[in-house]
Design an enzyme around this catalytic site. Structure first.
Site, PDB file in Angstrom:
ATOM      1  N   TRP A  60       0.855  -1.204   0.000  1.00  0.00           N
ATOM      2  CA  TRP A  60       0.000   0.000   0.000  1.00  0.00           C
ATOM      3  C   TRP A  60       0.881   1.239   0.000  1.00  0.00           C
ATOM      4  CZ3 TRP A  60      -4.647  -0.944  -1.482  1.00  0.00           C
ATOM      5  CH2 TRP A  60      -5.627   0.060  -1.450  1.00  0.00           C
ATOM      6  N   GLU A  63     -18.587   6.501  -5.119  1.00  0.00           N
ATOM      7  CA  GLU A  63     -17.400   7.361  -5.035  1.00  0.00           C
ATOM      8  C   GLU A  63     -17.348   8.355  -6.195  1.00  0.00           C
ATOM      9  OE1 GLU A  63     -13.387   5.705  -6.156  1.00  0.00           O
ATOM     10  OE2 GLU A  63     -13.015   5.991  -4.007  1.00  0.00           O
ATOM     11  N   ASP A  70       0.228  10.893  -0.227  1.00  0.00           N
ATOM     12  CA  ASP A  70      -0.818  11.922  -0.226  1.00  0.00           C
ATOM     13  C   ASP A  70      -2.180  11.332   0.139  1.00  0.00           C
ATOM     14  OD1 ASP A  70      -1.093  10.463  -2.653  1.00  0.00           O
ATOM     15  OD2 ASP A  70      -2.184  12.129  -3.534  1.00  0.00           O
ATOM     16  N   GLU A  91      -3.284   8.481  -1.793  1.00  0.00           N
ATOM     17  CA  GLU A  91      -2.502   7.269  -1.569  1.00  0.00           C
ATOM     18  C   GLU A  91      -1.598   6.907  -2.737  1.00  0.00           C
ATOM     19  OE1 GLU A  91      -5.303   4.865   1.257  1.00  0.00           O
ATOM     20  OE2 GLU A  91      -6.103   4.629  -0.770  1.00  0.00           O
ATOM     21  N   GLU A  92      -1.183   7.909  -3.499  1.00  0.00           N
ATOM     22  CA  GLU A  92      -0.453   7.601  -4.730  1.00  0.00           C
ATOM     23  C   GLU A  92       0.959   8.158  -4.805  1.00  0.00           C
ATOM     24  OE1 GLU A  92      -4.316   7.431  -7.705  1.00  0.00           O
ATOM     25  OE2 GLU A  92      -3.267   9.329  -7.393  1.00  0.00           O
TER      26      GLU A  92
HETATM   27  C1  NOJ Z   1      -6.615   2.704  -4.601  1.00  0.00           C
HETATM   28  C2  NOJ Z   1      -6.364   4.024  -3.959  1.00  0.00           C
HETATM   29  O1  NOJ Z   1      -7.096   4.118  -2.791  1.00  0.00           O
HETATM   30  C3  NOJ Z   1      -6.697   5.126  -4.917  1.00  0.00           C
HETATM   31  O2  NOJ Z   1      -6.552   6.362  -4.314  1.00  0.00           O
HETATM   32  C4  NOJ Z   1      -5.785   4.981  -6.065  1.00  0.00           C
HETATM   33  O3  NOJ Z   1      -6.019   6.010  -6.991  1.00  0.00           O
HETATM   34  C5  NOJ Z   1      -5.978   3.621  -6.701  1.00  0.00           C
HETATM   35  N1  NOJ Z   1      -5.788   2.580  -5.732  1.00  0.00           N
HETATM   36  C6  NOJ Z   1      -5.084   3.406  -7.884  1.00  0.00           C
HETATM   37  O4  NOJ Z   1      -3.734   3.378  -7.464  1.00  0.00           O
HETATM   38  C1  NOJ Z   2      -9.393   6.146  -2.290  1.00  0.00           C
HETATM   39  C2  NOJ Z   2      -9.133   7.563  -1.983  1.00  0.00           C
HETATM   40  O1  NOJ Z   2      -8.173   8.045  -2.877  1.00  0.00           O
HETATM   41  C3  NOJ Z   2      -8.655   7.726  -0.562  1.00  0.00           C
HETATM   42  O2  NOJ Z   2      -8.530   9.082  -0.270  1.00  0.00           O
HETATM   43  C4  NOJ Z   2      -9.611   7.084   0.396  1.00  0.00           C
HETATM   44  O3  NOJ Z   2      -9.089   7.168   1.685  1.00  0.00           O
HETATM   45  C5  NOJ Z   2      -9.877   5.648   0.032  1.00  0.00           C
HETATM   46  N1  NOJ Z   2     -10.243   5.522  -1.343  1.00  0.00           N
HETATM   47  C6  NOJ Z   2     -10.990   5.051   0.870  1.00  0.00           C
HETATM   48  O4  NOJ Z   2     -12.186   5.748   0.655  1.00  0.00           O
END
Ligand code: NOJ
Ligand code: NOJ
Length: 521
Positions: free
Chosen positions: A173, A489, A244, A247-248
């Site tokens: 992750w 979402e 960030d 999560e990327e």
């Molecule tokens: C799941 C992450 O939570 C999301 O923010 C991200 O864009 C995708 N994976 C693709 O990496």
């Molecule tokens: C993906 C989003 O990018 C992230 O900000 C969020 O925490 C997770 N999904 C779970 O909702």
């Protein structure tokens, strides 16, 4: 002759009653029904005025949000009490986990409800038990070793998500994510303040040997109370890079910095109130340094803030809006370097909206209209950031989509700006904000560094336009929300249909917050 119509009605009613007897958690029913069963998920149709739709959608969003929170939420099977699931979706995509960020943000929305009426049934029988369990579970989660680290040096607090039973998630992750502890601390501090306000004796009696909130805040080091541990984490790690909010990408981020800064400032006040002056000084000192860092997120060259420092991306990002929202306390907005009404945030909002309008076909503006009449702040679906390629299930070369929570956050910024104008009875902005105000008031030729008082035409027009522009983004949210009031979402960039994790808890929270800001404005 047998009266056929009454019979059909009775049969229908029996069927309906039967369908309704399939267990719906009681509080959901309470909120939704308020006496009349036919209010359930009925009629969100286009004939309703925006106000009437908002009123219904508010109830529905709160009910849907609570469905995702344990204890009591009907979608929280196997979840430890105090867990906020991000979404009930267990595959394609799997969001059946507790994210520290989503939970902190969602529960801050519940603290707002509690603050408004601390003796309501909703507060006493639902919200307080949830927050008490959340505080307990958070203490346990903080002390659980995980792939980001452990409790001895607090590094484990940077872990972004846990399984719904509170055990660590051990897959790959984007970790650590350093916004989580700040958001959790902010929510628990707001809870503590609100709880104390309705039990006034407690605060004054919180001396060293009689602290009724010792599980939340206790000055002892090494930290063992939940808020103290989070504040120590933020004070220690704010300058270290992390992932960030999406999560990327790794680096230093505006959203993260803004919520950390607010947590440190509020933490310093709390520390003083709990007789912990050394900590108060330390948190303030760290906040001063972090505050200087936040100034570097402004790009003069681009004319807007950037979400991540030294990044190849444009920097336009819904995280800028969320950072302004969650990084400023509404009772003391001036403590934030970039409150929602600041020039920097508003010009970033304009630039993001402009980009997203033409990026997504669903926003249906085929060519940039050249007339001066064109409303540059007309409602439009807004996604995370221009370069996004996450489509809700995986990555897609076609690119990302608009998100409910980002579209709602635009409304919230506009409404909070309106409140600020009303409180100060004046409209005033500098060069950094001029693009926004001219776009909002195209016919008025407003200028930087002038003051427009509450009686001026400009001021009155500004209030009216902030309201109508804010509403136009909510109208977009409405268009893409399902008939039964559910929000996922994202909504598809071409068709507008919902995509990605269903019943995203954060989508409901962001909508509720925008509505709250609308009421205040
Ligand atoms: C799941 C992450 O939570 C999301 O923010 C991200 O864009 C995708 N994976 C693709 O990496
Ligand atoms: C993906 C989003 O990018 C992230 O900000 C969020 O925490 C997770 N999904 C779970 O909702």
């Amino acid at each position: 002759m047998i009266p056929i119509i009454p019979l059909v009605c009775v049969a229908y009613f029996i069927l309906y009653a039967f369908a309704r007897s399939i267990p719906v958690p009681q509080r959901t029913a309470q909120i939704l029904l308020s006496g009349a069963y036919h209010e359930l998920a009925a009629d969100f149709g286009p004939q309703l005025s925006l106000d009437a739709w908002i009123e219904r959608q508010e109830k529905q969003s709160l009910a849907n949000l609570l469905d995702n929170v344990a204890p009591g939420g009907k979608n929280t099977k196997n979840a430890a009490p105090g867990t906020v699931i991000a979404s009930p979706s267990q595959s394609h995509p799997d969001y059946y986990s507790q994210w520290i960020r989503d939970a902190g943000i969602t529960l801050s929305t519940l603290v707002n409800f509690y603050q408004q009426n601390s003796s309501s049934v909703l507060s006493t029988s639902t919200i307080v038990p949830i927050l008490e369990s959340y505080a307990k579970l958070s203490t346990k989660i903080q002390q659980t070793p995980n792939p980001s680290g452990d409790f001895s040096d607090l590094s484990g607090l940077g872990e972004p998500k846990f399984m719904v039973d509170g055990t660590p998630f051990t897959g790959n992750w984007g970790r650590p994510q350093r916004d989580g502890p700040a958001l959790r601390a902010l929510t628990l501090m707001a809870y503590l303040r609100t709880y104390n306000a309705s039990h006034p004796a407690l605060w004054t009696s919180s001396g060293a040997d009689n602290n009724p909130f010792a599980d939340l805040y206790d000055g002892a080091l090494p930290a063992h109370s939940v808020v103290k541990a989070d504040l120590e984490y933020v004070a220690k790690y704010w300058s270290a890079p992390g992932f960030d909010l999406w999560e990327e990408v790794q680096g230093l981020h505006f959203f993260t910095a803004m919520v950390q800064l607010r947590a440190l400032r509020e933490g310093a006040h709390l520390a003083s109130a709990f007789n912990d002056p050394g900590a108060a000084r330390w948190y303030h000192a760290q906040a001063d340094a972090l505050s200087e860092l936040t100034q570097t997120f402004w790009s003069n060259e681009k004319g807007h803030l950037v979400e991540t420092l030294d990044s190849s991306r444009s920097g336009l990002d819904c995280g800028l809006l969320l950072g302004a929202i969650h990084g400023s306390n509404e009772e003391d907005v001036s403590a934030s370097p970039f409150p929602p009404y600041s020039d920097e945030v508003l010009s970033s909002l304009l630039a993001l909206v402009k980009d997203q309008r033409y990026r997504f076909p669903v926003n249906a503006v085929p060519t940039p209209p050249s007339t001066d009449d064109f409303d540059k702040l007309a409602g439009t679906g807004v996604g995370r950031y221009p370069e996004d390629i996450y489509d809700g299930y995986g990555t897609s070369p076609a690119g990302g989509n608009p998100w409910f929570l980002c579209t709602s956050s635009v409304s919230e910024i506009l409404f909070r700006t309106s409140t600020h104008l009303q409180q100060t009875r004046s409209l005033k902005f500098g060069l950094r904000g001029v693009a926004f105000w001219q776009a909002l008031l195209p016919k008025m030729d407003v200028q930087a560094d002038r003051e427009y008082g509450a009686d001026s035409e400009e001021f009155k027009a500004a209030l009216q336009r902030l309201k109508s522009a804010g509403d136009s983004f909510l109208a977009v949210v409405r268009t893409h929300t399902s008939g039964d009031g559910s929000m996922s979402e994202q909504f598809d960039r071409v068709t507008g249909f919902e995509r990605g994790a269903t019943h995203l808890t954060w989508s409901y929270g962001a909508f509720l917050q925008a509505i709250e800001a609308r009421k205040r404005a």
